[in-house]
Design a protein around this motif. Structure first.
Motif, PDB file in Angstrom:
ATOM      1  N   ILE A   1     -70.107 -85.446  46.092  1.00  0.00           N
ATOM      2  CA  ILE A   1     -69.575 -86.800  45.908  1.00  0.00           C
ATOM      3  C   ILE A   1     -68.270 -86.958  46.697  1.00  0.00           C
ATOM      4  O   ILE A   1     -68.053 -87.967  47.374  1.00  0.00           O
ATOM      5  CB  ILE A   1     -69.368 -87.115  44.414  1.00  0.00           C
ATOM      6  N   GLN A   2     -67.409 -85.956  46.632  1.00  0.00           N
ATOM      7  CA  GLN A   2     -66.154 -85.963  47.387  1.00  0.00           C
ATOM      8  C   GLN A   2     -66.449 -86.125  48.883  1.00  0.00           C
ATOM      9  O   GLN A   2     -65.812 -86.914  49.578  1.00  0.00           O
ATOM     10  CB  GLN A   2     -65.379 -84.669  47.133  1.00  0.00           C
ATOM     11  N   LEU A   3     -67.425 -85.385  49.359  1.00  0.00           N
ATOM     12  CA  LEU A   3     -67.802 -85.424  50.773  1.00  0.00           C
ATOM     13  C   LEU A   3     -68.349 -86.796  51.160  1.00  0.00           C
ATOM     14  O   LEU A   3     -68.004 -87.345  52.213  1.00  0.00           O
ATOM     15  CB  LEU A   3     -68.845 -84.339  51.056  1.00  0.00           C
ATOM     16  N   ILE A   4     -69.184 -87.372  50.326  1.00  0.00           N
ATOM     17  CA  ILE A   4     -69.749 -88.698  50.599  1.00  0.00           C
ATOM     18  C   ILE A   4     -68.635 -89.739  50.620  1.00  0.00           C
ATOM     19  O   ILE A   4     -68.575 -90.583  51.522  1.00  0.00           O
ATOM     20  CB  ILE A   4     -70.834 -89.055  49.560  1.00  0.00           C
ATOM     21  N   ASP A   5     -67.728 -89.683  49.635  1.00  0.00           N
ATOM     22  CA  ASP A   5     -66.594 -90.610  49.605  1.00  0.00           C
ATOM     23  C   ASP A   5     -65.764 -90.480  50.879  1.00  0.00           C
ATOM     24  O   ASP A   5     -65.384 -91.481  51.488  1.00  0.00           O
ATOM     25  CB  ASP A   5     -65.700 -90.349  48.389  1.00  0.00           C
ATOM     26  N   LEU A   6     -65.489 -89.256  51.277  1.00  0.00           N
ATOM     27  CA  LEU A   6     -64.668 -88.999  52.459  1.00  0.00           C
ATOM     28  C   LEU A   6     -65.319 -89.577  53.721  1.00  0.00           C
ATOM     29  O   LEU A   6     -64.676 -90.295  54.492  1.00  0.00           O
ATOM     30  CB  LEU A   6     -64.419 -87.499  52.626  1.00  0.00           C
ATOM     31  N   HIS A   7     -66.597 -89.279  53.922  1.00  0.00           N
ATOM     32  CA  HIS A   7     -67.278 -89.764  55.124  1.00  0.00           C
ATOM     33  C   HIS A   7     -67.343 -91.288  55.161  1.00  0.00           C
ATOM     34  O   HIS A   7     -67.108 -91.898  56.206  1.00  0.00           O
ATOM     35  CB  HIS A   7     -68.683 -89.166  55.233  1.00  0.00           C
TER      36      HIS A   7
ATOM     37  N   ILE B   1     -62.343 -84.650  60.243  1.00  0.00           N
ATOM     38  CA  ILE B   1     -62.241 -83.842  59.029  1.00  0.00           C
ATOM     39  C   ILE B   1     -61.913 -82.412  59.425  1.00  0.00           C
ATOM     40  O   ILE B   1     -62.613 -81.812  60.239  1.00  0.00           O
ATOM     41  CB  ILE B   1     -63.553 -83.888  58.228  1.00  0.00           C
ATOM     42  N   LEU B   2     -60.853 -81.863  58.842  1.00  0.00           N
ATOM     43  CA  LEU B   2     -60.467 -80.484  59.121  1.00  0.00           C
ATOM     44  C   LEU B   2     -60.899 -79.540  58.000  1.00  0.00           C
ATOM     45  O   LEU B   2     -61.332 -78.434  58.268  1.00  0.00           O
ATOM     46  CB  LEU B   2     -58.945 -80.393  59.323  1.00  0.00           C
ATOM     47  N   SER B   3     -60.768 -79.984  56.749  1.00  0.00           N
ATOM     48  CA  SER B   3     -61.117 -79.119  55.614  1.00  0.00           C
ATOM     49  C   SER B   3     -61.363 -79.969  54.372  1.00  0.00           C
ATOM     50  O   SER B   3     -60.612 -80.898  54.087  1.00  0.00           O
ATOM     51  CB  SER B   3     -59.962 -78.140  55.362  1.00  0.00           C
ATOM     52  N   TYR B   4     -62.398 -79.625  53.629  1.00  0.00           N
ATOM     53  CA  TYR B   4     -62.714 -80.349  52.402  1.00  0.00           C
ATOM     54  C   TYR B   4     -63.333 -79.441  51.339  1.00  0.00           C
ATOM     55  O   TYR B   4     -63.428 -79.804  50.175  1.00  0.00           O
ATOM     56  CB  TYR B   4     -63.681 -81.508  52.679  1.00  0.00           C
TER      57      TYR B   4
ATOM     58  N   HIS C   1     -62.657 -76.294  49.863  1.00  0.00           N
ATOM     59  CA  HIS C   1     -62.050 -75.438  48.851  1.00  0.00           C
ATOM     60  C   HIS C   1     -60.926 -76.073  48.043  1.00  0.00           C
ATOM     61  O   HIS C   1     -60.240 -75.381  47.305  1.00  0.00           O
ATOM     62  CB  HIS C   1     -61.568 -74.141  49.515  1.00  0.00           C
ATOM     63  N   HIS C   2     -60.746 -77.376  48.177  1.00  0.00           N
ATOM     64  CA  HIS C   2     -59.742 -78.060  47.381  1.00  0.00           C
ATOM     65  C   HIS C   2     -60.130 -79.518  47.210  1.00  0.00           C
ATOM     66  O   HIS C   2     -60.964 -80.038  47.941  1.00  0.00           O
ATOM     67  CB  HIS C   2     -58.342 -77.951  47.998  1.00  0.00           C
ATOM     68  N   SER C   3     -59.519 -80.177  46.258  1.00  0.00           N
ATOM     69  CA  SER C   3     -59.858 -81.581  46.002  1.00  0.00           C
ATOM     70  C   SER C   3     -59.203 -82.519  47.006  1.00  0.00           C
ATOM     71  O   SER C   3     -59.674 -83.639  47.201  1.00  0.00           O
ATOM     72  CB  SER C   3     -59.463 -81.968  44.577  1.00  0.00           C
ATOM     73  N   ILE C   4     -58.132 -82.080  47.652  1.00  0.00           N
ATOM     74  CA  ILE C   4     -57.492 -82.889  48.682  1.00  0.00           C
ATOM     75  C   ILE C   4     -58.158 -82.555  50.024  1.00  0.00           C
ATOM     76  O   ILE C   4     -58.203 -81.395  50.427  1.00  0.00           O
ATOM     77  CB  ILE C   4     -55.970 -82.645  48.748  1.00  0.00           C
ATOM     78  N   ASN C   5     -58.670 -83.580  50.667  1.00  0.00           N
ATOM     79  CA  ASN C   5     -59.338 -83.422  51.954  1.00  0.00           C
ATOM     80  C   ASN C   5     -58.282 -83.411  53.057  1.00  0.00           C
ATOM     81  O   ASN C   5     -57.396 -84.259  53.065  1.00  0.00           O
ATOM     82  CB  ASN C   5     -60.292 -84.593  52.203  1.00  0.00           C
TER      83      ASN C   5
END
Length: 143
Positions: free
Chosen positions: A30-36, A48-51, A53-57
């Motif tokens: 869900i985090q990934l979908i929101d981010l994209h 996107i550099l990192s998503y 291992h943490h909740s902050i992208n």
């Protein structure tokens, strides 16, 4: 996001986050979908550099490393902002953004204003937005 790209990224989550429970992996998807989708709507040039291992992208926007945190008030509480400052220093982020994700349009932003005040979000985050996922509308609450 194209289906094949989505499948590759969800596979990456399955492999890289094997230690997470199924529900934690679902949250990560869900985090990934929101981010994209946020990137598609805000500025497609964001990288996107990192998503994982943490909740902050962590993203690269306009040549600077920035962090983006998503929160859906209907499904979770606002995360502790004190950890965001340490995260900013540890990863050398120039800015932190906080994004309230909503599934349906909320014309009255009072609930967001209350959450900002109650959690001192305006102190910890450089920019704050609402993001209506399905209507693809981003509204700045703090610039």
């Amino acid at each position: 996001m194209e289906l094949t790209a989505f499948q590759e990224l969800t596979q990456e989550i399955s492999v890289e986050c094997f230690f997470m429970t199924e529900s934690q992996q679902e949250e990560k998807v869900i985090q990934l979908i929101d981010l994209h989708h946020f990137i598609e709507c805000f500025d497609a040039k964001i990288k996107i550099l990192s998503y994982l291992h943490h909740s902050i992208n962590i993203v690269n926007h306009e040549g600077k490393k920035k962090g983006i945190l998503f929160c859906d008030l209907k499904h979770s509480a606002v995360p502790d902002s004190n950890t965001s400052e340490e995260f900013r220093r540890r990863f050398g982020l120039s800015e932190l953004w906080f994004v309230f994700v909503e599934e349906t349009f909320v014309p009255d932003t009072a609930c967001y204003t209350d959450a900002i005040i109650e959690n001192s979000l305006d102190i910890f985050y450089d920019r704050i937005f609402t993001f209506n996922f399905f209507q693809s509308i981003i509204q700045p609450l703090k610039k």
